[in-house]
Design a protein around this motif. Structure first.
Motif, PDB file in Angstrom:
ATOM      1  N   ARG A 253      58.613  -4.733 -30.002  1.00 42.08           N
ATOM      2  CA  ARG A 253      58.193  -5.819 -29.108  1.00 42.08           C
ATOM      3  C   ARG A 253      56.682  -5.993 -29.128  1.00 42.08           C
TER       4      ARG A 253
ATOM      5  N   GLU B 218      55.852  -7.747 -32.324  1.00 48.36           N
ATOM      6  CA  GLU B 218      56.202  -9.160 -32.228  1.00 48.36           C
ATOM      7  C   GLU B 218      55.173  -9.913 -31.392  1.00 48.36           C
ATOM      8  N   ARG B 219      54.730  -9.278 -30.320  1.00 50.36           N
ATOM      9  CA  ARG B 219      53.721  -9.909 -29.470  1.00 50.36           C
ATOM     10  C   ARG B 219      52.420 -10.105 -30.231  1.00 50.36           C
TER      11      ARG B 219
END
Length: 237
Positions: free
Chosen positions: A113, A116-117
């Motif tokens: 995550r 992805e951020r």
């Protein structure tokens, strides 16, 4: 006299009309001293038919059931208890490893995550000079970011020459993990060094006085405050 377990193999009717059918079993004895004796009958020694005789040809002796000594029984019980203990230990280990797998999976999801951020923002990170220096050292050594991240979790596996660099990166990642990951994904630059605003303001004030510029003390203080504010604003990232 020793007793044996016999099984009726041929139908037989006693003198009192009692019928014995194949398959019935009885506890009996055979009174004979001969080695090869095929005529002495078996005599039932218990139950309602106790005392009745069964012809030798109508019954066979059953092999005695195997029994265990107390020592053998204790050994079997000990082996059973050990097997149960090993089973319980295996279950405990499985539960422990299962929890570890869950934790690792959660860490992996959190890292994905974060990546992805960072990819979504697609902007370079400004990192401290010592962190950039450490990252560049690994790049020059041909190490990819997967290797660097693995060493961050297990620094003792890293080449001893690079352990100091790993500790620099780890310490920075403690509070700046997102910026570090973003820099690894999208690139990084050395963050500018913040200048000490009081010193700059003091220089400006000296320059003001050296040129005998007519102004009140309040005007000079206002200038210093404005300089401080402007410098602080430009240094905010």
């Amino acid at each position: 006299m020793n007793t044996v377990q016999i099984k009726i193999v041929a139908p037989f009717k006693a003198k009192d009309k009692t019928r014995f059918v194949p398959g019935e079993t009885y506890k009996a004895r055979r009174i004979s001293m001969k080695i090869f004796d095929y005529s002495t009958p078996y005599q039932i020694v218990e139950g309602p038919h106790s005392g009745k005789e069964i012809p030798f040809k109508c019954a066979v002796e059953l092999k005695p059931e195997r029994t265990y000594t107390q020592q053998q029984y204790d050994e079997i019980v000990a082996q059973r208890d050990e097997a149960l203990a090993q089973r319980d230990a295996s279950f405990a280990d499985l539960a422990k490893h299962g929890q570890t797998i869950v934790e690792l999976q959660e860490d992996r999801v959190a890292l994905l995550r974060t990546i992805e951020r960072a990819t979504a923002h697609n902007e370079m990170s400004a990192l401290p000079g010592e962190v950039v220096h450490a990252l560049e050292a690994f790049k020059r050594n041909g190490d990819d970011w997967d290797t660097v991240i693995r060493w961050m979790t297990k620094p003792y596996q890293c080449d001893i020459a690079f352990r100091e660099a790993i500790y620099v990166i780890r310490n920075y990642a403690d509070e700046n993990g997102w910026k570090l990951i973003n820099g690894m994904v999208n690139g990084y630059v050395v963050e500018p060094q913040k200048e000490e605003t009081t010193g700059i303001a003091r220089i400006a004030l000296s320059w003001w006085k050296e040129r005998n510029i007519e102004a009140s003390e309040s005007d000079m203080q206002s200038l210093v405050d404005r300089l401080n504010s402007q410098i602080a604003e430009r240094q905010t990232v």
